[in-house]
Structure formats: structure tokens, C-alpha cells
Enzyme design. Sequence first.
Site, mmCIF file in Angstrom:
data_model
loop_
_atom_site.group_PDB
_atom_site.id
_atom_site.type_symbol
_atom_site.label_atom_id
_atom_site.label_comp_id
_atom_site.label_asym_id
_atom_site.label_seq_id
_atom_site.Cartn_x
_atom_site.Cartn_y
_atom_site.Cartn_z
ATOM 1 N N SER A 1 0.436 -1.367 -0.060
ATOM 2 C CA SER A 1 -0.392 0.142 -0.020
ATOM 3 C C SER A 1 0.937 1.262 -0.114
ATOM 4 C CB SER A 1 -1.026 -0.279 1.210
ATOM 5 O OG SER A 1 -1.893 0.843 1.145
ATOM 6 N N ASP B 1 -2.380 6.610 -3.018
ATOM 7 C CA ASP B 1 -0.457 5.743 -3.078
ATOM 8 C C ASP B 1 -0.740 4.918 -3.299
ATOM 9 O OD1 ASP B 1 -2.753 3.867 -2.481
ATOM 10 O OD2 ASP B 1 -1.947 3.718 -0.185
ATOM 11 N N ASP C 1 -1.590 1.937 -4.192
ATOM 12 C CA ASP C 1 -1.845 0.491 -4.178
ATOM 13 C C ASP C 1 -3.557 1.041 -4.747
ATOM 14 O OD1 ASP C 1 -3.201 0.766 -1.852
ATOM 15 O OD2 ASP C 1 -3.523 -1.471 -1.485
ATOM 16 N N ASP D 1 -5.927 2.527 -3.259
ATOM 17 C CA ASP D 1 -7.208 2.927 -1.923
ATOM 18 C C ASP D 1 -7.070 3.896 -1.101
ATOM 19 O OD1 ASP D 1 -4.917 1.915 -0.557
ATOM 20 O OD2 ASP D 1 -6.022 0.051 -0.086
#
Length: 445
Positions: free
Chosen positions: A102, A241, A243, A245
Amino acid sequence: MKQRKYFGTDGVRGKVGTFPITPDFILKLGWAAGRVLSQQGTKKVLIGKDTRISGYMLEAALEAGLSAAGLQAALTGPMPTPAIAYLTQTFRAEAGIVISASHNPYEDNGIKFFSAEGKKLPDEIELAIEAELEKPLTCVDSEKLGKAKRIVDAAGRYIEFCKGTFPSHMSLDGIKMVVDCAHGATYHIAPSVFTELGANVIAMGIEPNGTNINHEVGATDVRALQKRVIEEKAALGIAFDGDGDRLIMVDHEGHKVDGDQIAYIIARESLRNGTLKGGVVGTLMSNMGMELALQELGIPFVRSQVGDRYVLEKLLEHDWKIGAENSGHIILLDKVTTGDAIVAALQVLASLVGTKLSLNSLCKGMMMFPQFLENVYFSGESDPLHCDAVQNVVATVEEKLGENGRVLLRKSGTEALIRVMVEGTNFDEVKAYALEIADAVKKNC
């Protein structure tokens, strides 16, 4: 509930090359997950990843483990985490797996799982996988080994899905925006979504090289985006960010707009157009300003523990649709099953188009209370959160703040940190209080 050994609040995560993020453990994790999931229907699992260099290694290890357990692997390549949640449903897969850490630096990585419904795995499935991990690794007979294939149209499918969440009668024509993809998984997705809806997109953070993900770009560091928005005289900036999410936005004056403000804008717009169902779920970190602003609108608000899985649990408990963390996780259950930064950004843009107001103006109904967060590295050898010396300092600060502020101490769910947060009406005051408490924590770690 039995304590989990490997799974944290957001999958299995750590530094690459250090247990458990090692090739041998990830292979066995794939096998163990395959053993549990193979008891169900199609025996197909989707695997997506962000742009970290270690993703290649971990993808191969997972694929081998799943194959040994008799499951098929469908590989999407770099894709946002919420895209895997969506595609897992559309491909009728047993589960979706995302290889990502992430917002963390490239040296870290992790494994996140989604159920066939595109939701985080239930606790009982995670515990069942952990139970399998304690057993010796075996291999199904050769004729039962799983195969692997690549899904070539994954990006296009997800782009169309995202566009479908934006009102069909609206357009982004004439809106100049800077989109920062953090050199992460949205680099080949987000610019296309906004461009195809009519926006004039200036893209940055779209040159991943395996080691630059989240580095001085994206939702965790918006300074470059703020500078670019001002330079380009853009209407706004959007930051994701690594990834995809988390969402943080920047208005035309360069002011940061965080997850609390974004949730407030979306909730108020839902109230305005008559689609609001219930209230809003925030977390223990959510700004008091959001709670008070929603209260003024008559919108209920509750707090969950920090972590998007806890926000989701609280949403399901209340049968509400809007949940958020101030870090930028926005969950909109009328549209998605997990936090989706692109979809959340589109809902803010719909409010901007529908009201003909700027992002700056949309934020003005909510006054943000100053917060100061100090992180203290934690060895785990003691428990300073329950130490009398720390509790005494906290009690003194809380008495000084009264009803105009609050103190929050908590252990991070993803890193070896204790987070000290103080909120109040005066920034210098809350910073001094937070540093005072953090100093007490350090002395008692």
C-alpha cells in the site's frame, strides 16, 4: 476470537527478505490459502500486484503455492487493490490476492486477500489458512496441478467500471486537474479514467521503476502535487497511494484535502441529492471537525477502530454506505466493496460539477481541528500504553483540553509504532502536548 499469528489488520505484511515476506513463506502461504479455498467451486484465484520490484518474486512464489494445492492462477499484472476486489467478482473467482504494501516504501511488501464477494477474508478463513501453514507442504497429483494465465484486458475492464460510477449526465469537460499516481498501481488506470470523462489531465507519478513507489509523491506526500497544481493553475489535484485505495486531494490554492473532508463532501452531496442512507463511519483518528459538521447537517456519525476492515465492519453493522479514514481510505458501499480511491475521487468531482463550486468551497462547511501525530518506535518488550507514568501524563493533558480536544494512543496495525495523537483548538498547544506524551512513551517502551 483466536489470535492471528501472521495476518494483521491488512493481510500479511513486512520487509522483503525478512520473515514472513520471504519466497519460501509466500510459496507456503499460497499453498495454504489454496488448500482452504480449493474446497470451494471454480478453483480459480486472481493475483494482482502494485509496482514494487519484489512483486515479480512474490507473484511467482504465490503462483507455485496455489498450483501445488490444485488452484488456477489468473494474473492481472499491476492493478489497484480495489480493481482486484472488483475483478474477483466479475471472474467468479474463489478469491483475489493483491501483492502490495500500500502506502509503505518499496522495501516492504505484503499479501492481501479478497473473498469471492470482493470483501476482506472473514476471520475464520484467515484462521483456517494459518492452521494449514502449520502443516507440512504437500503437492496434489500432477494431473490436478493448477495452471496459470494472464488476463490481458483487466485494465480496460476496471476503467469502464470506474467511469460507470460517475453520473452519466455529467462530464468533466473544462476541468484541469493534476493526477499523481505515486508511481504505483494506478499509473496506467487513473489518467485514462479522468481523461475519458472529459478532464484535462496532467499526470505525474506515472513512471514506476520498481523502487520509486510512494517516494516523495502520492497520497502520503502531496508536496509535489501541491506545487504542480499551483504551477499549472489547475482546478484541483488528486493523489493516490501505491495500490490505489487511498485518496488525498489538493484544491486550486494548494490546500490539502484529506479523507475526513472527502467523506464530508460525499455525504453532504448524497444528502443534497436524496441518496444518503444512514450516516457516516469514521475512525478514532477522524477529525472532530467532521463529526461536528455532519452533526450540523443531521447526519449520524460513529467511530470505529483504525483500519479499513473495522470501518467496513461498522458500516455493515449499521447498514450505512459511507465510511472513511482521514488517511484517505474511502469506502462507498453503494458502489464498491472496499476502499477505492478512483471511485471516491469521481464522487467528489460529481459534487463539484453538480454544485458548480470549487473544491475549496466544498470544504468550507467543515472546520478542521488542529491535530498533531507523533510516532514512537516500539520494541514490543513492554506495554507503555498501560504504564502509570504514561497514563498520568495523558490524564493531565486531557484535563487541560477539556471538551475542546482529545488524546489518542494506539499501536499501529501495520508497523512497529505507537501513534500519539492530540487534537484541540490551538496547533502549537496540541503539538506540545503530543510531544510531551510521546516523550513519556519513549521513556517507558
